[in-house]
Each structure stands twice: as structure tokens, then as C-alpha cells.
Scaffold this active site. Structure first.
Site, short mmCIF file in Angstrom:
data_model
loop_
_atom_site.label_atom_id
_atom_site.label_comp_id
_atom_site.label_asym_id
_atom_site.label_seq_id
_atom_site.Cartn_x
_atom_site.Cartn_y
_atom_site.Cartn_z
N SER B 43 0.82 -1.22 0.00
CA SER B 43 0.00 0.00 0.00
C SER B 43 0.85 1.27 0.00
CB SER B 43 -0.93 0.02 1.22
OG SER B 43 -1.86 -1.03 1.11
N GLY B 201 -4.41 -1.92 -0.95
CA GLY B 201 -3.56 -1.60 -2.08
C GLY B 201 -3.28 -0.12 -2.11
N GLY B 203 -2.64 3.82 -3.93
CA GLY B 203 -3.09 4.71 -4.99
C GLY B 203 -4.52 5.19 -4.91
N CYS B 228 -9.50 -1.74 3.53
CA CYS B 228 -8.81 -0.52 3.13
C CYS B 228 -9.20 -0.10 1.71
CB CYS B 228 -7.30 -0.69 3.30
SG CYS B 228 -6.47 0.89 3.43
N LEU B 229 -8.30 -0.16 0.74
CA LEU B 229 -8.67 0.19 -0.64
C LEU B 229 -9.82 -0.70 -1.09
CD1 LEU B 229 -8.10 1.67 -3.34
CD2 LEU B 229 -6.44 -0.11 -3.87
N GLN B 232 -13.05 0.66 -0.02
CA GLN B 232 -13.43 1.83 -0.83
C GLN B 232 -14.03 1.38 -2.17
OE1 GLN B 232 -9.72 3.96 -0.98
NE2 GLN B 232 -9.80 4.50 1.19
N ASN B 270 -3.68 2.60 7.26
CA ASN B 270 -2.78 3.11 6.24
C ASN B 270 -3.61 3.50 5.03
OD1 ASN B 270 -0.85 3.60 4.32
ND2 ASN B 270 -0.19 1.47 4.12
N GLY B 272 -5.08 7.05 2.52
CA GLY B 272 -5.07 8.48 2.23
C GLY B 272 -6.39 8.95 1.62
N TYR B 273 -7.28 8.00 1.33
CA TYR B 273 -8.61 8.34 0.79
C TYR B 273 -9.64 7.80 1.76
CZ TYR B 273 -6.06 9.14 -3.53
OH TYR B 273 -5.17 9.60 -4.46
N HIS B 308 -6.98 -2.02 9.18
CA HIS B 308 -6.37 -3.31 8.87
C HIS B 308 -6.55 -4.29 10.02
CE1 HIS B 308 -4.34 -2.32 5.07
NE2 HIS B 308 -4.44 -1.08 5.55
N GLU B 310 -5.79 -7.18 10.14
CA GLU B 310 -4.66 -8.12 10.21
C GLU B 310 -3.43 -7.48 10.87
OE1 GLU B 310 -5.49 -6.33 7.70
OE2 GLU B 310 -3.73 -5.67 6.58
#
Lengths: 935, 332
Positions: B43, B201, B203, B228-229, B232, B270, B272-273, B308, B310
Site C-alpha cells: 500500500s 492496495g 493509490g 482498506c482500498l 473503498q 494506512n 489516504g482516501y 487493517h 490483520e
């Protein structure tokens, strides 16, 4: 909930020290915020917490007294987790009484406390949670214990149920070690139960500080890694935070286990969990279901106010309902992230004690500690080295100089000290590593690009703290620092504090306008002073060590608040001071400065024995001794040489007295204090009494006259203390131009806060003319608290060197009432049923005890001086048998017991009310402090 | 060696890694433990990671690697304390600067938001994190079967951390690990999968239109867990919008609250979006106690967690999310 009772931890002893002043103070602040009336029970007169409580009972932390307080006050709830093991054990003993009287236990329930404290029960509860504990057996007899040890195999560690600072616990490498120490272990267990456990020699020792609310929300506020491995008590270990050598998997394994431990005891509040780690194996060692030394440390390390939050949780809040006081935006439910490392270093005073065992083990024996922060291991080592005097034992030296790693210590910790390049910056300790904006005033200095804060605007002063506590410098000076800082605010000054002692209230960031948590060195003070541009620096509040740099600071051009450095130097310098006394016509014991043993002998033969020998610039009588004849003089411990001259003086067998005073250079306000013990016993080890009604009026007048003339001559501005010897005449022994050990006592007894008066004297000038005596409304007695039991092997005795680690006091309608309650507040004192008298004790003592139907036996040892009775005294220390070591005190206690007869000591009059002076907008001492009422 | 930021500032330190220049999005993490896990977390691909904790490397390379190598484009720290770690940086050709007052840097990012930066030369404009598909370089190249469990689960690999795979395998699953742009419906049916896990992941999620449309094609009743990603993308497939946070959540101390039952948890994060709650069709399940952003959502058969569970690095207090997924969504 309208009224809450909270127990303090009593007199400071090794392993139960000022960290509980911090935790109780924070709990009291939390109660204040909720508008709950607070009733504190704690005989430790020197603590800051007394200022915060609404009412304080100065009484022994014993079941019968606590019951009396509950009867009088009828509190709705009780807080047990803030006064250390003493408070917790008292709470467990009170369980039935609390239930009967419908007093709610706030926070962790007694059931949970018992699960944590009883070794056997704890093991079971932990096993049920699927967590590993070291192989061990519970034993109720010495025989059972030995069998357990043989089954487990040596080395083993013996731990004690309901213990304090590991007292009585030990490591045995073989059967003979084991047999030697097991007796003491049982003697130290209140429930006569020990746990024999596999010794995890050289395993890593890790601690987690856990908070948990009633909803079960829990977080690990800090991890602490002991650089010294398992086997050395964490109180005696160099400790670093956060953990440095644990991988994420190891860290999470131990963290998760710690959270499960908190769950197992249904914690509501704060607990400390100790774990041992070796590769992938780990064990849960123990938990303290209360605020502890480590949790105080964790609070200072991270800025997370653990005790305050724990108190709020006990009152029923959940963590997400409370805010992070540093960011004011985020909640109290989080785990602090640090962008620095913090190193705790213990400090020992063992060299003061004859016979004391200085090897480190499972019993704690350090008297204090300091904490330093920096961004690298080398930097914190460098800071630590500044705070260690050459004579203290410390592993820091080993860590920075050892050519090869030492067994049991992770090689990572062997690093060089790293000086900083001079461009120090002020950085904030903000709990979140800069992630959120913080307006915190909690600062340390380190290398960096830019400051986190600007110079604080406006008029301001810097109060220098006492640094690590040691015998002679303890919580009373933290009281002085805090109170002078608060008082200064009333005169329009912002008060900043510099200190590095994590066990104090003064290192709470909400106590001062700015807190510099940093080393106390002339260089650092200079640097901070240049950055802030202080109107003055206060050196007199932090005790002898702090005050002794006053002159040097002044010579560097730093403006001092209070008496000038030159006067301080004059009072400290024996020769100059003696000359001054002569000029003023003030009597003093005959003395000489000797540069060789010949000079010592020739003085002794002309002045006559006994004589007292002491080196210059002494702290708490360090190195002082009395010689009664030529033989004793030749073995006098003081080193005498041309380079290090010693002062030899005529020893007067006289009464001792002292005065705590404040002056503005023209007027003096004073408190006259009577000593029970005669000359030859350090004032810190003396029993004190206010009012000093047994000193003749004429002598008292002379004492006051002397105080006034010295104050005017030396232009004293602020607090000072004079020690007197009273024979046919009034002799001056010494003058200290600083706060004294007894000032919290004299302030509370008279209701006149001497630090507030000092601020008045310095910033504004005192009222009235000449000398004013401050008087109490009741009788107050203060007694020394010793730590003989914790000082392995030390010979219990009194002398010109100070040996007590703390003090307690009480008050009452009569002197004997106050004396007995004060003496009983000292651990392990209790009213004796049998007494053993040795040595040169007046026959009246035996007669008095007989009248109270006390017979021969070892419930109390009464003896005096230095005798050939090491084994007897040591046995008493090891088995917690109370001792009276001076004939004067023996006489007073025996008379008090006759006075008591069949009566019971009551609690009604043994409290003092908080003045909460800080809340008064314009404080004038006339309003509430100068009481001329005679007794 | 220098670190250049798009706001014009420049920080000078010592090179402790590869001597080459690199550009990336500059972010900071407040994790104090677990640097090997951070350094191998896919990530962080395309980012320059600033450690706020000053000592990195204290315990060498002891850790659970989350992928096959170092993933951040560059690293900034106050002190790299292990020679082993420096060797590793050089071997993997990762530029690293030490000797930086990282607190100053963290505060700048906090105030101005994450920004473009470069190590070595002033080339921060050479790489635009937000418009570059970084997932493509960390996703598996072709489908792979992992594990021997009883039930098949489709794992959409957007740069999955090994710890997620480990958690799933612990629960007796067989993973059909597929690339980010794979035909998910076909794979799901071909392997008779019982559920879908959309991984973490790097980006900008808006660039993963292909993955979103593939998720949309999955049978409606297919149980899914997004981390996480992944969370989203699940939300976006349901019509939600995402927004870029000023400086994101990166650390092991992040508090979240279950707003359905009131319980709170410390989590590892972790990202950023974040998901815009007002556009989310699913029920908001957890929120951040720091800024109230969406930390989890829940539907009858779909769970999305922004944090996360995990750990790696970080606490495992929410590990039970995997069990919930199996029990509540997959009815396993």
C-alpha cells in the site's frame, strides 16, 4: 455521588514513593472537576495532594482508623487504586465494612483486585484466559515452599502475596540460598502465602500500561522495556520507552496478552502488566490493578494523564467520552505515539547505610529515579550521565563504556553517549507524534531544525525542581516547587518548571504554565533561560542540591528570585557563616576546620569529647559522625585532607529545635518547632512537635531575635530554616536559605502556606513589623518513616546522617494524641502488647510500659545508639517489628501510652481542611493565615 | 542527500540507501514498531514514507515481510540504526535519507497535506501519484490458487499484504488470488467461490474503474469483505464517492468506534482516501474517533473495513472481523 473517600500511600518508603502523590493528586483533580467532595486519608504531610483534597485525615492507613473516617464522613464511594499497595490492601481489608455501610468501590472491584493480588488465584484466572504463566507452586509453609523449589528446579524466584515493591521476595540459585531467605519471605506476607516460581533468568522484561473502561474498551498506553533483564526489580532497572528491541509480532503478542489480563480482572481504570519474553516464548509475570510507579512513568513518558483518566473511568465515564487534554480535539481512547525515546534511571542511596547489601535483585532498593528524553539512545545516555553523580551505582556507565555486550542485556543497548551540537530546540511532548495540532506546554529539549513553541510572552519565572529523590530530598521539595509556582501566578508571573523526576506532581504538565522535562544542569538552565528570557529563576524551592547551584547561576548572569546567591554561599560556607555569627553575637558550638588528623585530635583534646566531624557542603548529614573518644575519632569516616578539609565541632548534648521562616529582608514570619530527640540525631530523623510549648519563653524569644537579625544581615528574601541547639544558651547549628523539609508540615500545622508567604515577601513585601510567630490551633506531630526492611542488611540506627526516607504527621487536641497517631502512621508501627528493651533506656520507660500491661517480647524493640546488636535489629527490620531507636522518643511514646490507657484513639479532630489558596483571586496572608490565637 | 517538497522546502540529510533520485507522494506514519512490515507493505507503493518515530532498525530485519520486497519509493527517518537495514535498502535500490528532523516534516504535512516530493534531485513533478495506476505494479500477474482450505474464496489482489492471506488461510479457506483487472464473475463461478475478499492496495481508487465494474458484475448475493482500498472499491461499486484526505491515517494507534453497539477499538491504518458517508448506500458501522470519517460499513452480505484487522504492523484487536465475515456474510 456527592462525596468520595480516597486513600493515599502514607510515608514515603523505598518502593512506595512520591509516584502516588502524583496519582492521588490527579484523581483528586478529577473529583474536583465533577464537583464531588473529596475526603483524603493520608498521614503523609509533605504531599501536594493535601492541597487539592477538600479535607485530609492525617491518620494511620489502618482498618480501624479508616472505619472511623467512614463513620464520620459517610462517603458514597471510595477510590482504592491511587495510593499504591497500601491503599489497595486497606481497601481489601475494608470490603465487608464498605458493603455494610453502602460505600461503593469505584473502579476495579475488590473481587478483581483479589484476583490480581493473590498469586495463586491470579495464576488460575490467567490460565483460564489461555495465557501462559511461569511454572510455579503456591506454598503456605516453609516446608511446602522448599518442596516446590525442588520440584521446579533451581534457580527459582519466591514471590509474596500482597507484597510491596517485591519486599521479601528473592531469587535462590540453590537449596542453601533458599533456606536462608524463606523465613523473611513469609514474615513479609500478610496472608502467610508465597509463590515459588521458575526463575526466568535473563529473559527480557517488558511492561504494558493498560487502561480499560466499564464498557470493556481498552488500550495499551505505553510499553516499557527494562534494559536490565528479568531478575532485577523494575524499580531498580534502567527502563526505556517505547520498547526498542521487540518486533511487531512480539510486541502485539505481549500487548494482546496484557489486554486479556485486564479483561480477566475486569479492570475499570488502569493496570500495569509485566511480562517476560524469550524468543517466541513469553509468560505473564504479574499485574498491579492500580496506579503504580510504572504507570506514573508511562504518564510522564507519553503525556497521557493516566491517573486522571483512570479516576474518570472509575466514576463511570467511558474512554471515548473523555477528551485527550493535549489535543482537545481527539478522545482519550487512543494509544500515544512518541517521536522520541524516554529513559528512566534509578538512583540509590545505599552507601549511606552501614552493612547495606548493594547487589540488585528482585527486591527494590532504589530511593528515586529520573527520566530523560531525546531522539536517540546516545542522546538519552548523554543526558542521563549529566544527572548521575560519580558515586552512584548505575548501569548507564556500563552501557556506554562496555567493550562487549553483557549477558542478559540486548546488544542494541550498548551504545556510545552522544553529545549534542549545541543547537538545542524546544520540542513538545504531544501524545501523537505531531499528527494533530497540540497547544501543549509539555516540553523537552533536543537537536532539531526548529522550535515547536515560541518564547512565552509576559512576566515569568522558572522554578527548578528537586530532581531525583534521595534521602534528604523528597516530596516536600516538590510541594515547595509547586506551591511557589502557584503563588507566583497570584503576583502576575507565569510559572515554568524544570524537573526530570517522573514521580512528582511538578512534572504534571497541567500544573505549570510550561513544563520543561529535562536535566537539571547549569548549562541547561542557562539555555532555557536564554530562550525564554526569565524575570528570575527560583533555586530555593528544590532543596539542597538545587540551591547549591544558586551562586553559580548568579555568576553566569542569571537573575535569581529570592535571596541572592552570595548570601546563600555565605550561609553554606562554614567559615564565613561562623564569622558572621560571631559578629552578630550569636552563640555556636566551638569548631575548627581541620586539614589533617593531627589538627582533628588537637581540637578534640582542647575542646573535649564528644566531637562531631563533617565535611563541607553536606546534604542530609552525609559523611557526618560523632566521636566520643580518641578511638572513635580515629575511625571517624570523614576523609580529612588538605584538599578536603573537615569541620570538627564540639558536640553539645543538648535539645534541638528549629524554625521555618519567611522574610522580606526586614520582617520575619516564623514557626518554632520542638524536636523530641536530642542533638546528634539528624533533624530529618527527628520527631517534631508544634507548638513548641516546652521550650522556655525566654529561649524562644532569643531564637526569634536571631532569626530576625540573620534575615536582616543577609537580606533574606524568601524561605529559610534555622537549626538550634538549646542548652543553657541558644546556639545556632546551621542556616539554610531555602525551603526546608519541614515546611509542608509547619505550613499545614499553622494554616499559613509558607511558600505563598515567600511569594508575598519576595514580590510585594510582608505586612507588619519585626518578627511574627505563626501558631497552630491544634497539636501537630511529625514522625520519620524509615525503610529498614527494604534496605537489605543495613544496620537500623540513628545518628547525624539522615536515614529516613519519608515522614508522616498527625494532629489532635492533645500532644499525646497527636504523637501516638503520628507514630502509628509510620509503617510498621502498632501499639505493642510486648516490648523488648535494650541499652541505656531510662527506667521510666519500662515502668510506663508495665503500667499499660505490656510484657517482655518482640512486638516492639526499644533501643538506642550504636550497639553490638546487629542481628537483633536486623531481625526486627526483616520481620517488620517496630523499633524505637532513641531513648527520648521511647520515653514520650511510653508516657503517651500511659495517657491513652484503655481509651481509643479517635479520628474526629485529625483532619485539616484544604485552603485551596490557588482559587482565591487576590490572596492576602492576613485573611487566613496569621492567627495569633494562643493555645 | 536532500528531500525536496512541492511547497518549495528542502531538507538535507545523509544517504543511507541507494544513491539515486526518486519521486513520490510524501506521507508519514506514526507506527513505533514494525518497520519491516511497513517497508514491505504494497500500500506504500509510489510513496515516500516518513517515520515519525526516530529510531528505525533497532532489531534488524526481524519481522513478517508483507510482500516480496521494499515497496515505498523512498524512506525518510531521523536515524537508521541497523547496518543490515541499510544494506537491504541498497540491495533493493531504495533511496533513504536519515538525519532529518522528522517532527518538522510531519507538522508540515499535517498543515499542508500530503504532497509531491523527491529524494536526490528536485524531480518531484516527475511522478503524479494521484493519476498513476500503482496497483498494477503490486497486483499478482496471473491467477494463483493459495492454500488448501475447504471453501474457496476469491481474493482480488490490489497489492495484498501477506498478513491478510495468513489470516484467511488460518480460517480453512482456499484462496483464488486474481489480478486487479480480472474477470471476477467468471473466476467466482468457475471456482464456486463462497465469498470475495477485495484487498488493500496503493493509490487513487478512482483510477480502478475496471475493478469497480468487475465487482459490480459479481452476483448480488456474493458475500464480500473489503479491506482498506478494497473497502473503498466495494463502496464505490455500490455508488459511493470517495475523497482524498489531507494527510490520511497512517499508524498503529487509530481509534474507531462501532456506532451500532458503542464499542471502541484500536486499529492499524494506512490510507489516504476515505469514503464519503453521505453517498454510502450501506450502513455506516464504525467511525474514526479522530475525525469521524467512515471506518467500516456493513450490509447483509458485505463488510468493508477501512482499517487493517490483520495488523502487521499494529494491534490485532479487530482480528475478529475475519470471523464475522465468515460467520455473518458467508454463513460458514
Amino acid at each position: 455521588m456527592h462525596k468520595v473517600l480516597i486513600f493515599g500511600s502514607g510515608g514515603i518508603k523505598i518502593a512506595e514513593a512520591a509516584e502516588f502523590d502524583y496519582s492521588t493528586s490527579q484523581a483528586l483533580k478529577a473529583l474536583n472537576e465533577e464537583n464531588i467532595e473529596s475526603v483524603l486519608m493520608n498521614p503523609n504531610i509533605a504531599t501536594v495532594q493535601i492541597d487539592i483534597a477538600d479535607k485530609t485525615y492525617l491518620l494511620p492507613l489502618e482498618k480501624n482508623f479508616a472505619e472511623k473516617v467512614i463513620d464520620i464522613e459517610k462517603p458514597g464511594g471510595v477510590l482504592l487504586g491511587f495510593g499504591g499497595q497500601s491503599a489497595l490492601s486497606l481497601g481489601v481489608q475494608l470490603e465487608d465494612y464498605l458493603r455494610l455501610n453502602e460505600v461503593k468501590v469505584l473502579g476495579t472491584q475488590i473481587d478483581g483486585i483479589e484476583k490480581a493480588l493473590s498469586r495463586g488465584l491470579f495464576k488460575k484466572v490467567i490460565k483460564d484466559k489461555g495465557l501462559p504463566t511461569p511454572p510455579s507452586f503456591s506454598a503456605n509453609t516453609e516446608k511446602e515452599a522448599l518442596k516446590a523449589a525442588m520440584d521446579i528446579g533451581f534457580p527459582v524466584i519466591v514471590r509474596i502475596s500482597f507484597n510491596l515493591g517485591g519486599r521479601g521476595s528473592f531469587v535462590a540459585w540453590n537449596k542453601s540460598d533458599f533456606e536462608k531467605a524463606i523465613g523473611k519471605a513469609f514474615a513479609n506476607s500478610e496472608v502467610k502465602n508465597v509463590l515459588v516460581e521458575k526463575c526466568l533468568y535473563h529473559w527480557k522484561e517488558i511492561e504494558f500500561e493498560i487502561i480499560r473502561d466499564k464498557r470493556g474498551n481498552s488500550a495499551a498506553v505505553a510499553s516499557l522495556e527494562n534494559i536490565d533483564p528479568m531478575g532485577i526489580h523494575t524499580g531498580d532497572s534502567v527502563v526505556i520507552a517505547p520498547s526498542q528491541t521487540l518486533s511487531d509480532a512480539e510486541y502485539q503478542m505481549l500487548r494482546s496478552a496484557s489486554l486479556k489480563v485486564a479483561e480477566a480482572i475486569e479492570l475499570v481504570g488502569e493496570c500495569n502488566v509485566q511480562l517476560a519474553l524469550n524468543g517466541e516464548d513469553y509468560y505473564i509475570i504479574e499485574t498491579n490493578p492500580r496506579m503504580s510507579r510504572s504507570s506514573a512513568l508511562a504518564s510522564k513518558v507519553t503525556g497521557y494523564p493516566l491517573a486522571y483518566i483512570a479516576a474518570k473511568l472509575a466514576l463511570g465515564y467511558t474512554l471515548d467520552e473523555l477528551i485527550n487534554e493535549i489535543t482537545k480535539k481527539t478522545t482519550a481512547f487512543f494509544e500515544p505515539a512518541m517521536d522520541y525515546v524516554a529513559l528512566k534511571v534509578p538512583r540509590w542511596d545505599n552507601e549511606k547505610f552501614e552493612g547495606a547489601d548493594t547487589t540488585l535483585g528482585s527486591e527494590m532498593c532504589s530511593t528515586g529515579e529520573f527520566l530523560v528524553m531525546g531522539k536517540s539512545i546516545g542522546e538519552v545516555y548523554e543526558k542521563a550521565l549529566h544527572m548521575i553523580s560519580e558515586d552512584t551505582i548505575s548501569n548507564i556507565g556500563l552501557l556506554v563504556s562496555s567493550k562487549e555486550p553483557v549477558d542478559g542485556i540486548d546488544p542494541f543497548f550498548f551504545q556510545k553517549a552522544e553529545g549534542n551540537d549545541g543547537c538545542l530546540k524546544q520540542k513538545q511532548i504531544d501524545t501523537l507524534a505531531g499528527e494533530f495540532p497540540a497547544s501543549t506546554n509539555y516540553l523537552y529539549t533536543t537537536k532539531g531544525y526548529e522550535n515547536d513553541v515560541e518564547r512565552d510572552e509576559g512576566k515569568k519565572i522558572l522554578c527548578i525542581g528537586a530532581g531525583p529523590f534521595r534521602i534528604g530530598t523528597s516530596v516536600e521539595f516538590d510541594w515547595a516547587v509547586m506551591n511557589f509556582a502557584k503563588a507566583s501566578k497570584l503576583y502576575g508571573y507565569k510559572a515554568h518548571v524544570l524537573n526530570c523526576n517522573p514521580e512528582t506532581v511538578s512534572t504534571d504538565w497541567d500544573e505549570s504554565d510550561r513544563l520543561y522535562f529535562d536535566v537539571i544542569t547549569e548549562d541547561r538552565i542557562s539555555a532555557i533561560n536564554s530562550f525564554e528570557g526569565y524575570d528570575g529563576v527560583v533555586a530555593f524551592a528544590g532543596g539542597q542540591t538545587t540551591n547549591s547551584i544558586a551562586d553559580k547561576l548568579e555568576k553566569r548572569g542569571i537573575k535569581l528570585i529570592g535571596t541572592c546567591g552570595k548570601s546563600v554561599d555565605l550561609a553554606e560556607n562554614r567559615k564565613k557563616f561562623s564569622k558572621l555569627l560571631e559578629e552578630l553575637g550569636i552563640k555556636q558550638p566551638e569548631w575548627v576546620e581541620a586539614r589533617s588528623m593531627e589538627e582533628v585530635f588537637s581540637f578534640a583534646s582542647s575542646a573535649g569529647y564528644p566531637v562531631m566531624v563533617r565535611p563541607s557542603y553536606v546534604l542530609s548529614g552525609s559523611g557526618m559522625s560523632i566521636a566520643r573518644n580518641e578511638e572513635e575519632l580515629s575511625i571517624a569516616r570523614a576523609k580529612v585532607s588538605n584538599e578536603y578539609p573537615a569541620v570538627v565541632s564540639k558536640f553539645l548534648n543538648a535539645a534541638e529545635a528549629e524554625m521555618d521562616c519567611v522574610s522580606d529582608g526586614e520582617r520575619v514570619y516564623g514557626v518554632t518547632i520542638e524536636h523530641i530527640e536530642r542533638a546528634g540525631i539528624h533533624s530529618g530523623d527527628s520527631t517534631m512537635k508544634i507548638p513548641a510549648e516546652r521550650i522556655e519563653e525566654k529561649k524562644k524569644e532569643r531564637m526569634h531575635e536571631i532569626a530576625l537579625s540573620l534575615a536582616r544581615e543577609l537580606h533574606i528574601k524568601g524561605p529559610f530554616n534555622i537549626q538550634f541547639l538549646l542548652n543553657d544558651e541558644v546556639n545556632v547549628l546551621e542556616l539554610n536559605l531555602r525551603a526546608s523539609r519541614s515546611m509542608p508540615f509547619s505550613s499545614r500545622a499553622t494554616g499559613s502556606n509558607l511558600m505563598f508567604l515567600a511569594a508575598e515577601a519576595i514580590y510585594k513585601g510582608l505586612q507588619g513589623r519585626g518578627y511574627k510567630e505563626l501558631l497552630p490551633e491544634k497539636y501537630f506531630v511529625k514522625s520519620p518513616q524509615f525503610s529498614w526492611s527494604q534496605l537489605r542488611g543495613a544496620y537500623p540506627c540513628l545518628g547525624p546522617e539522615m536515614r529516613s526516607t519519608g515522614e508522616v504527621a498527625s494532629c489532635g487536641d492533645s500532644y499525646y494524641d497527636a504523637l501516638l497517631k503520628s507514630w502509628l502512621s509510620v509503617k510498621p508501627n502498632r501499639l505493642p502488647k510486648t516490648v523488648h528493651i535494650e541499652g541505656d533506656i531510662p527506667s521510666e520507660v519500662k515502668m510506663n510500659f508495665n503500667r499499660c500491661r505490656v510484657v517482655e517480647g518482640l512486638d516492639l524493640l526499644v533501643t538506642e545508639g550504636h550497639r553490638n546488636d546487629y542481628r537483633l535489629r536486623r531481625e526486627c527490620a526483616d520481620k517488620n517489628v517496630p523499633m524505637i531507636l532513641s531513648s527520648e522518643l521511647a520515653l514520650e511514646i511510653s508516657r503517651a501510652m500511659v495517657w491513652l490507657g484503655d481509651r481509643e484513639l479517635n479520628a474526629d479532630k485529625s483532619f485539616i481542611k484544604s485552603t485551596k489558596l490557588i482559587t482565591l483571586p487576590s490572596y492576602t496572608p492576613e485573611h487566613d493565615s496569621i492567627r495569633k490565637k494562643s493555645l | 542527500m536532500k528531500l525536496y517538497l512541492e511547497d518549495g522546502s528542502c531538507f538535507e540529510g545523509i544517504s543511507s540507501g541507494a544513491d539515486r533520485s526518486v519521486a513520490g507522494e510524501v506521507v508519514f506514519t506514526t507506527s513505533m514498531v514494525g518497520y519491516p512490515e511497513v517497508l514491505t507493505d504494497p500500500s506504500y507503493k509510489g510513496q515516500i514514507v516518513v517515520f515519525s518515530y526516530p529510531l528505525i532498525g533497532n532489531y534488524g530485519l526481524k519481522g513478517e515481510m508483507q510482500s516480496d520486497g521494499i515497496k515505498p519509493a523512498g524512506v525518510v527517518a531521523y536515524r537508521i540504526t541497523s547496518p543490515e537495514l541499510k544494506d537491504w535498502f541498497r540491495r533493493e535500490r531504495v533511496p533513504v535519507i536519515e538525519g532529518i528532523d522528522t517532527r518538522v516534516l510531519v507538522k508540515r504535512i499535517r498543515e499542508k497535506g500530503v504532497m509531491k516530493g523527491s529524494i536526490g534531485e528536485r524531480i518531484y513533478d516527475a511522478f503524479d501519484y494521484e493519476s498513476f495506476n500503482v496497483v498494477d505494479s503490486v497486483s499478482v500477474e496471473k491467477p494463483k490458487v493459495v492454500g488448501k482450505g475447504n471453501r474457496n474464496v476469491l481474493l482480488v489482489d490490489l497489492g495484498v499484504k501477506n498478513a491478510i492471506i495468513k489470516e484467511l488461510l488460518k480460517r480453512d479457506l482456499k484462496l483464488i488470488r486474481v489480478p486487479w483487472d480480472y474477470d471476477l464473475k467468471e473466476a467466482f463461478e468457475e471456482h464456486s467461490c463462497k465469498g470475495v475478499v477485495v484487498s488493500n492496495g496503493p493509490g487513487n481508487p478512482a483510477l480502478l474503474k475496471k475493478t469497480i465494474s468487475e465487482i459490480k458484475k459479481l452476483p448480488e448475493e456474493a458475500p464480500a469483505l473489503g479491506i482498506c482500498l478494497g473497502a473503498q472499491l466495494l463502496a464505490m461499486a455500490g455508488g459511493a464517492e470517495i475523497y482524498k484526505m489531507r494527510y490520511g491515517h497512517r499508524g498503529a494507534n487509530k481509534p474507531v468506534k462501532d456506532i451500532l453497539d458503542g464499542k471502541c477499538y484500536i486499529t492499524s491504518q494506512n490510507h489516504g482516501y476515505a469514503i464519503d458517508a453521505s453517498t454510502l448506500c450501506s450502513k455506516v458501522w464504525m467511525r474514526s474517533l479522530d475525525d469521524s470519517s467512515v471506518e467500516a460499513f456493513i450490509d447483509e452480505n458485505r463488510i468493508g473495513v477501512q482499517f487493517h484487522p490483520e495488523g502487521a504492523p499494529g494491534p490485532l484487536d479487530t482480528e475478529w472481523v475475519f470471523d464475522s465475515f465468515l460467520k455473518e456474510a458467508m454463513h460458514a
